[in-house]
Scaffold this active site. Structure first.
Site, PDB file in Angstrom:
ATOM      1  N   CYS A 112       0.851  -1.185   0.000  1.00  0.00           N
ATOM      2  CA  CYS A 112       0.000   0.000   0.000  1.00  0.00           C
ATOM      3  C   CYS A 112       0.889   1.238   0.000  1.00  0.00           C
ATOM      4  CB  CYS A 112      -0.868  -0.021   1.255  1.00  0.00           C
ATOM      5  SG  CYS A 112      -1.946   1.396   1.415  1.00  0.00           S
ATOM      6  N   HIS A 156      -9.253  -3.713  -1.641  1.00  0.00           N
ATOM      7  CA  HIS A 156      -8.224  -2.992  -0.887  1.00  0.00           C
ATOM      8  C   HIS A 156      -8.557  -1.487  -0.878  1.00  0.00           C
ATOM      9  CE1 HIS A 156      -3.776  -2.221   0.069  1.00  0.00           C
ATOM     10  NE2 HIS A 156      -4.266  -1.020  -0.185  1.00  0.00           N
ATOM     11  N   GLU A 157      -8.927  -0.960  -2.050  1.00  0.00           N
ATOM     12  CA  GLU A 157      -9.217   0.482  -2.141  1.00  0.00           C
ATOM     13  C   GLU A 157     -10.519   0.843  -1.429  1.00  0.00           C
ATOM     14  OE1 GLU A 157      -6.762   2.202  -2.963  1.00  0.00           O
ATOM     15  OE2 GLU A 157      -5.669   0.501  -3.798  1.00  0.00           O
ATOM     16  N   HIS A 160     -10.031   1.318   2.173  1.00  0.00           N
ATOM     17  CA  HIS A 160      -9.466   2.628   2.553  1.00  0.00           C
ATOM     18  C   HIS A 160     -10.564   3.633   2.882  1.00  0.00           C
ATOM     19  CE1 HIS A 160      -5.146   2.511   2.168  1.00  0.00           C
ATOM     20  NE2 HIS A 160      -5.184   1.942   0.983  1.00  0.00           N
TER      21      HIS A 160
HETATM   22 NI    NI Z   1      -3.634   0.990   0.002  1.00  0.00          NI
END
Ligand code: NI
Length: 185
Positions: A112, A156-157, A160
């Protein structure tokens, strides 16, 4: 000299906060497009070295200090026939509406742009997902179906946007625990 975003790191409180819905307006669209440009530049070795950037395939708005629900995924995927498929998602207010029971993980673990320390271990995610979002590429609401690596990057995004980082998912007692039936990528 071009000016690039300063990436917010995981020692910042803001990277851990939940993002609010974004307005679908020109300001947000411009921001999302500039995030895509950042990723493209990060994938260019010369630019990356010159500006001390790290290579990324995904970027979420909170990583550039905007706590709104917007993200970009961009990378090139070489095909067996020699052509290159471009994966380009620029999404505002993405929401996972369907997910498989089947899971997948990256054999090398995840990385990341906001995380400089190494966190070893497997991150299990859904193998296949459907995401509903305002799609900046199409200029309308869209439903995206993704599986494998593409689905992993999207998850994953999206994490966030809720202040979740990939290493939160790593099994603390057994980071390399192999789950039955999960697809290794
Ligand atoms: Ni990330």
């Amino acid at each position: 000299m071009k000016k690039y975003f300063k990436i917010v790191k995981d020692n910042s409180n803001s990277i851990r906060s939940k993002c609010v819905d974004a307005n679908i307006d020109q300001e947000t669209i411009d921001l999302v497009n500039s995030m895509k440009d950042y990723l493209i530049d990060s994938q260019n070795e010369e630019i990356r070295n010159k500006y001390h950037m790290r290579e990324g395939v995904g970027l979420a708005a909170p990583q550039i200090g905007k706590n709104i629900r917007a993200l970009v995924v961009y990378y090139e995927e070489p095909q067996e026939d020699g052509s290159v498929k471009i994966i380009d998602h620029r999404l505002i207010n993405p929401k996972i509406i369907l997910e498989s029971v089947k899971e997948a993980y990256l054999s090398n673990g995840e990385g990341c742009l906001s995380v400089d320390d190494e966190h070893q271990g497997y991150v299990y995610r859904k193998y296949k997902i459907q995401v509903k979002a305002y799609d900046v590429c199409l200029k309308k609401e869209n439903i995206i179906t993704a599986y494998g690596f593409e689905a992993i990057v999207l998850q994953h995004e999206i994490d966030h946007l809720d202040g979740i980082l990939f290493y939160d998912h790593i099994n603390k007692k057994d980071p390399f625990l192999v789950k039955d039936g999960a697809v290794r990528l």
